[in-house]
Every structure is written in C-alpha cells, then in structure tokens.
Design a protein around this motif. Structure first.
Motif, PDB file in Angstrom:
ATOM      1  N   SER A  63       0.818  -1.136  -0.147  1.00  0.00           N
ATOM      2  CA  SER A  63       0.094  -0.038   0.241  1.00  0.00           C
ATOM      3  C   SER A  63       0.998   1.227  -0.001  1.00  0.00           C
ATOM      4  CB  SER A  63      -0.956   0.086   1.170  1.00  0.00           C
ATOM      5  OG  SER A  63      -0.366   0.339   2.342  1.00  0.00           O
ATOM      6  N   THR A  65       2.113   3.829   1.707  1.00  0.00           N
ATOM      7  CA  THR A  65       2.200   4.274   3.212  1.00  0.00           C
ATOM      8  C   THR A  65       2.641   5.526   3.254  1.00  0.00           C
ATOM      9  OG1 THR A  65       4.519   3.792   3.329  1.00  0.00           O
ATOM     10  CG2 THR A  65       2.989   2.084   3.824  1.00  0.00           C
ATOM     11  N   TYR A  68      -0.944   7.691   2.252  1.00  0.00           N
ATOM     12  CA  TYR A  68      -1.744   7.384   3.416  1.00  0.00           C
ATOM     13  C   TYR A  68      -1.440   8.243   4.737  1.00  0.00           C
ATOM     14  CZ  TYR A  68      -4.502   5.167   7.049  1.00  0.00           C
ATOM     15  OH  TYR A  68      -5.560   5.007   8.133  1.00  0.00           O
ATOM     16  N   TYR A  69      -0.015   8.394   5.138  1.00  0.00           N
ATOM     17  CA  TYR A  69       0.110   9.282   6.181  1.00  0.00           C
ATOM     18  C   TYR A  69      -0.201  10.552   5.956  1.00  0.00           C
ATOM     19  CZ  TYR A  69       3.113  12.123   8.850  1.00  0.00           C
ATOM     20  OH  TYR A  69       3.634  13.414   9.599  1.00  0.00           O
ATOM     21  N   GLU A  71      -2.290  11.951   3.873  1.00  0.00           N
ATOM     22  CA  GLU A  71      -3.710  12.274   3.741  1.00  0.00           C
ATOM     23  C   GLU A  71      -4.492  12.005   4.965  1.00  0.00           C
ATOM     24  OE1 GLU A  71      -7.522  10.128   1.222  1.00  0.00           O
ATOM     25  OE2 GLU A  71      -5.353  10.107   0.324  1.00  0.00           O
ATOM     26  N   LYS A  72      -4.255  10.780   5.524  1.00  0.00           N
ATOM     27  CA  LYS A  72      -5.005  10.326   6.612  1.00  0.00           C
ATOM     28  C   LYS A  72      -4.584  10.836   8.133  1.00  0.00           C
ATOM     29  CE  LYS A  72      -7.750   8.136   4.203  1.00  0.00           C
ATOM     30  NZ  LYS A  72      -9.259   8.523   3.923  1.00  0.00           N
TER      31      LYS A  72
END
Length: 93
Positions: A63, A65, A68-69, A71-72
C-alpha cells in the motif's frame, strides 16, 4: 507545553531513528493536554514527505504508506490544530 506536536519517525532512518523517540519522551513530561503524538512508518529519512511510500528498496508494503500518512494523519492533524476543522483523533497510548 501548549503546542500540539507530531513527531515522525522512520523505521529505516540512516540519520537518526531515536531523535523522534527522544523528542516524544522529553515533551511528554510537559504534555498535560495529551497533544504530543508519534507516528512511525516504513520509510527512510524524509520518505514520508513525497512519493507513494509503497516500496523501500525491494520490499513492497502493499500500500502507499507515505501517501496514506499525508492524507489520513498529517492533513487532519494540521486541519484540526491549525484551522479548527475536523475532530481530534484519539491517541493510542
């Protein structure tokens, strides 16, 4: 301590993996509001700041990573603490 802090560590850090951990421990002593956070990801030094973060060398994490960090975790942190938007996420302690 009055400023929320997001400490970012990297599992594969050629510079200093222990810096973010030391910062966290030192700041925790003065963090009565519980707004001192630590994120550790599978990146090299600065690897979270750009690119997908899907791979480190030949290792594929399956994924994105770093994306993701950003954005989330990072964007909601800034939105909440700098712009007063969203909700405070509970910290896992």
């Amino acid at each position: 301590m009055t400023a929320p802090t997001l400490n970012v560590g990297r599992l594969v850090d050629q510079e200093d993996f222990y810096g973010p951990l030391k910062n966290l421990r030192l700041l925790e002593r003065h963090d009565s509001a519980h707004e001192n956070f630590l994120v550790v990801g599978p990146w090299n030094h600065g690897g979270w700041s750009s690119g997908e973060g899907r791979k480190l060398g030949r290792v594929d994490f399956g994924s994105a990573t770093a994306a993701y960090y950003r954005e989330k975790i990072l964007a909601p942190f800034f939105a909440y603490y700098l712009k007063g938007r969203g909700r405070r996420r509970s910290a896992r302690r």
